[in-house]
Write a protein that holds these residues in place. Sequence first.
Motif, PDB file in Angstrom:
ATOM      1  N   VAL A 217       0.856  -1.187   0.000  1.00  0.00           N
ATOM      2  CA  VAL A 217       0.000   0.000   0.000  1.00  0.00           C
ATOM      3  C   VAL A 217       0.894   1.239   0.000  1.00  0.00           C
ATOM      4  O   VAL A 217       1.915   1.277   0.704  1.00  0.00           O
ATOM      5  CB  VAL A 217      -0.923  -0.007   1.235  1.00  0.00           C
ATOM      6  CG1 VAL A 217      -1.652   1.322   1.389  1.00  0.00           C
ATOM      7  CG2 VAL A 217      -1.924  -1.152   1.133  1.00  0.00           C
ATOM      8  N   PRO A 218       0.586   2.262  -0.813  1.00  0.00           N
ATOM      9  CA  PRO A 218       1.453   3.453  -0.908  1.00  0.00           C
ATOM     10  C   PRO A 218       1.826   4.029   0.454  1.00  0.00           C
ATOM     11  O   PRO A 218       0.997   4.073   1.375  1.00  0.00           O
ATOM     12  CB  PRO A 218       0.603   4.439  -1.712  1.00  0.00           C
ATOM     13  CG  PRO A 218      -0.275   3.572  -2.555  1.00  0.00           C
ATOM     14  CD  PRO A 218      -0.584   2.372  -1.714  1.00  0.00           C
ATOM     15  N   ASP A 219       3.064   4.477   0.572  1.00  0.00           N
ATOM     16  CA  ASP A 219       3.562   4.992   1.843  1.00  0.00           C
ATOM     17  C   ASP A 219       2.730   6.157   2.366  1.00  0.00           C
ATOM     18  O   ASP A 219       2.518   6.287   3.582  1.00  0.00           O
ATOM     19  CB  ASP A 219       5.029   5.442   1.694  1.00  0.00           C
ATOM     20  CG  ASP A 219       5.989   4.266   1.781  1.00  0.00           C
ATOM     21  OD1 ASP A 219       5.520   3.154   2.089  1.00  0.00           O
ATOM     22  OD2 ASP A 219       7.197   4.465   1.529  1.00  0.00           O
ATOM     23  N   TRP A 220       2.268   7.022   1.455  1.00  0.00           N
ATOM     24  CA  TRP A 220       1.516   8.185   1.916  1.00  0.00           C
ATOM     25  C   TRP A 220       0.191   7.765   2.566  1.00  0.00           C
ATOM     26  O   TRP A 220      -0.264   8.402   3.518  1.00  0.00           O
ATOM     27  CB  TRP A 220       1.260   9.175   0.782  1.00  0.00           C
ATOM     28  CG  TRP A 220       0.262   8.736  -0.257  1.00  0.00           C
ATOM     29  CD1 TRP A 220       0.510   8.089  -1.428  1.00  0.00           C
ATOM     30  CD2 TRP A 220      -1.157   8.938  -0.208  1.00  0.00           C
ATOM     31  NE1 TRP A 220      -0.654   7.857  -2.117  1.00  0.00           N
ATOM     32  CE2 TRP A 220      -1.705   8.370  -1.382  1.00  0.00           C
ATOM     33  CE3 TRP A 220      -2.025   9.523   0.708  1.00  0.00           C
ATOM     34  CZ2 TRP A 220      -3.063   8.379  -1.683  1.00  0.00           C
ATOM     35  CZ3 TRP A 220      -3.392   9.534   0.426  1.00  0.00           C
ATOM     36  CH2 TRP A 220      -3.898   8.973  -0.755  1.00  0.00           C
ATOM     37  N   VAL A 221      -0.408   6.683   2.076  1.00  0.00           N
ATOM     38  CA  VAL A 221      -1.639   6.167   2.684  1.00  0.00           C
ATOM     39  C   VAL A 221      -1.337   5.634   4.083  1.00  0.00           C
ATOM     40  O   VAL A 221      -2.077   5.878   5.042  1.00  0.00           O
ATOM     41  CB  VAL A 221      -2.263   5.062   1.800  1.00  0.00           C
ATOM     42  CG1 VAL A 221      -3.475   4.443   2.493  1.00  0.00           C
ATOM     43  CG2 VAL A 221      -2.663   5.623   0.448  1.00  0.00           C
ATOM     44  N   GLN A 222      -0.225   4.904   4.216  1.00  0.00           N
ATOM     45  CA  GLN A 222       0.171   4.385   5.522  1.00  0.00           C
ATOM     46  C   GLN A 222       0.458   5.523   6.502  1.00  0.00           C
ATOM     47  O   GLN A 222       0.038   5.481   7.671  1.00  0.00           O
ATOM     48  CB  GLN A 222       1.410   3.508   5.380  1.00  0.00           C
ATOM     49  CG  GLN A 222       1.229   2.291   4.483  1.00  0.00           C
ATOM     50  CD  GLN A 222       2.523   1.498   4.357  1.00  0.00           C
ATOM     51  OE1 GLN A 222       3.290   1.391   5.302  1.00  0.00           O
ATOM     52  NE2 GLN A 222       2.773   0.948   3.168  1.00  0.00           N
ATOM     53  N   THR A 223       1.178   6.539   6.047  1.00  0.00           N
ATOM     54  CA  THR A 223       1.543   7.666   6.912  1.00  0.00           C
ATOM     55  C   THR A 223       0.309   8.450   7.341  1.00  0.00           C
ATOM     56  O   THR A 223       0.189   8.868   8.505  1.00  0.00           O
ATOM     57  CB  THR A 223       2.527   8.593   6.188  1.00  0.00           C
ATOM     58  OG1 THR A 223       3.682   7.834   5.809  1.00  0.00           O
ATOM     59  CG2 THR A 223       2.945   9.753   7.081  1.00  0.00           C
ATOM     60  N   LEU A 224      -0.629   8.646   6.406  1.00  0.00           N
ATOM     61  CA  LEU A 224      -1.878   9.335   6.736  1.00  0.00           C
ATOM     62  C   LEU A 224      -2.633   8.581   7.829  1.00  0.00           C
ATOM     63  O   LEU A 224      -3.091   9.176   8.812  1.00  0.00           O
ATOM     64  CB  LEU A 224      -2.748   9.444   5.480  1.00  0.00           C
ATOM     65  CG  LEU A 224      -4.055  10.234   5.618  1.00  0.00           C
ATOM     66  CD1 LEU A 224      -3.764  11.725   5.722  1.00  0.00           C
ATOM     67  CD2 LEU A 224      -4.966   9.962   4.427  1.00  0.00           C
ATOM     68  N   ALA A 225      -2.738   7.256   7.666  1.00  0.00           N
ATOM     69  CA  ALA A 225      -3.434   6.437   8.663  1.00  0.00           C
ATOM     70  C   ALA A 225      -2.726   6.493  10.002  1.00  0.00           C
ATOM     71  O   ALA A 225      -3.376   6.570  11.061  1.00  0.00           O
ATOM     72  CB  ALA A 225      -3.530   4.996   8.170  1.00  0.00           C
ATOM     73  N   MET A 226      -1.401   6.455   9.979  1.00  0.00           N
ATOM     74  CA  MET A 226      -0.619   6.507  11.212  1.00  0.00           C
ATOM     75  C   MET A 226      -0.844   7.839  11.934  1.00  0.00           C
ATOM     76  O   MET A 226      -1.069   7.872  13.156  1.00  0.00           O
ATOM     77  CB  MET A 226       0.864   6.315  10.881  1.00  0.00           C
ATOM     78  CG  MET A 226       1.786   6.260  12.080  1.00  0.00           C
ATOM     79  SD  MET A 226       3.472   5.788  11.618  1.00  0.00           S
ATOM     80  CE  MET A 226       3.923   7.163  10.542  1.00  0.00           C
ATOM     81  N   ALA A 227      -0.839   8.933  11.191  1.00  0.00           N
ATOM     82  CA  ALA A 227      -1.005  10.256  11.795  1.00  0.00           C
ATOM     83  C   ALA A 227      -2.393  10.406  12.420  1.00  0.00           C
ATOM     84  O   ALA A 227      -2.540  10.875  13.558  1.00  0.00           O
ATOM     85  CB  ALA A 227      -0.776  11.337  10.743  1.00  0.00           C
ATOM     86  N   PHE A 228      -3.417  10.020  11.679  1.00  0.00           N
ATOM     87  CA  PHE A 228      -4.777  10.152  12.211  1.00  0.00           C
ATOM     88  C   PHE A 228      -5.011   9.204  13.381  1.00  0.00           C
ATOM     89  O   PHE A 228      -5.797   9.506  14.277  1.00  0.00           O
ATOM     90  CB  PHE A 228      -5.812   9.916  11.104  1.00  0.00           C
ATOM     91  CG  PHE A 228      -6.154  11.162  10.336  1.00  0.00           C
ATOM     92  CD1 PHE A 228      -7.094  12.058  10.822  1.00  0.00           C
ATOM     93  CD2 PHE A 228      -5.521  11.464   9.146  1.00  0.00           C
ATOM     94  CE1 PHE A 228      -7.415  13.212  10.123  1.00  0.00           C
ATOM     95  CE2 PHE A 228      -5.823  12.612   8.438  1.00  0.00           C
ATOM     96  CZ  PHE A 228      -6.778  13.500   8.929  1.00  0.00           C
TER      97      PHE A 228
END
Length: 467
Positions: free
Chosen positions: A260-271
């Motif tokens: 899964v794209p890193d930006w999707v993972q990072t967004l989920a992690m931040a939220f």
Amino acid sequence: METVNYNYAIVRSFITWSIIWGVVTVLVGVLISFQLVLPELNFAPYLTYGRLRPIHTNAGIFGWGIGSFFALFYYMVQRLCRTSLWSDGLAKFQLWFFNATIITAAVTLLLGYTTSKEYHELEWPVDIMVVILWVAFAINIIMTIVKRREPQMYVSLWFMLASLVGVAILYLVNAAEVPVSLFKSYSAYAGTNDANVQWWFGHNAVAMVLTAPPLAVFYYFLPKATGAPIYSHRLSIVAFWSLIFMYLWTGAHHLLWTPVPDWVQTLAMAFSVMLIAPSWGSVFNGYLTMNGQWHQMRENYLVKFLILGITFYGLQTLQGPLQAVRSFSSFIHYTEWVPGHVHMGAMGWVSLVLFAAIYYLVPKIYGRELYSIPLANLHFWLVLVGQLIYSISLWVAGLQQAGMWHAMNNDGSLTYTFMEAFVEMYPYWWMRGVGGLIYLVGILVFIVNLIKTAQGGKPAPEAIQNA
């Protein structure tokens, strides 16, 4: 003043059936916990761990959890709106169709018909039954709110509406599939898209089934149990909207270190990390409601269930974001820590709040005082101790397991084989089974107390019956 005829018969029926499915949940859970340490308990082709595990999760979430929410939502919506249900007939249809759906789900899962998607294992014919069931429920609740006589929308109604809408959207999107036979289908999505949609559904199912409804119940029954108004209705509304907005973005934290794209993972992690704030908004609201009332933790058995429940919710919403951070996820993912985390929420947060609400309701809807407060206190301590043994043993197991998996020799080879780490789990699995048995005994005490109340409890004063 005009007297409102509240429909308590449907509440009684849903409480009865939700408890029946709750017992099935715990019985199956205890059996599969011991199947891991005693392989001979996998004694029949259709009663192996692989077949029973989805029965356990689906009976827990849909039978015990949602069944209880059906009962409590029907009670709360009438009281908060000061009006009777929009349709008694639709509620009665929903009761019977609910049990038909649960039974069909159990049979198909035992026969091995499954999509293999976590929390959405049911095949397409059963999916259709779930949708019919949920639409009937949503229409009845929403139309009751529309015809309400009370202009003020208390926060419990907001959480109820969020659950109704959220579950509908999540279930329909993730259920998009192509049927190829009566009990076999393939997902409409492929590859990482399928995984992303699945965990958008999976984690938000936790939000809309195991977070929003229990919070609706907590916000209603804590003031009822304590006799004290909720500390801040404004804080509850701010926490509600923040929670609903932030939860929608967190699903991909189940997919860290995947394609899964890193930006999707990072967004989920931040939220996921930001979710701590609205979650603890409700925790603090509960605690501050207890200002000047903490003596009730000794004197009021309902308060013990509710405050320990919201405490476990607070711990869940600290532990969850911690697991959503890449560095910690890479260490702990796929270990026994994860079921320890999940069951603290299911056995600690959700179930403790449901126990309190049912204890409060049963005397009201049967017109009798609770049969035995000492039995209720015994139930509390049994389920608390059982849950702690279960969760803590698996947290420790997960840390040891992760440490052994990651241990490396100087030459870069693994220090331990998979089997060596596997064998070290056996003592913890035994502890998990014992914790589950203690929890089961607590459930049986709960049931005895409710049956005695319904059949032979002391008649309650009129003021209590109409509270």
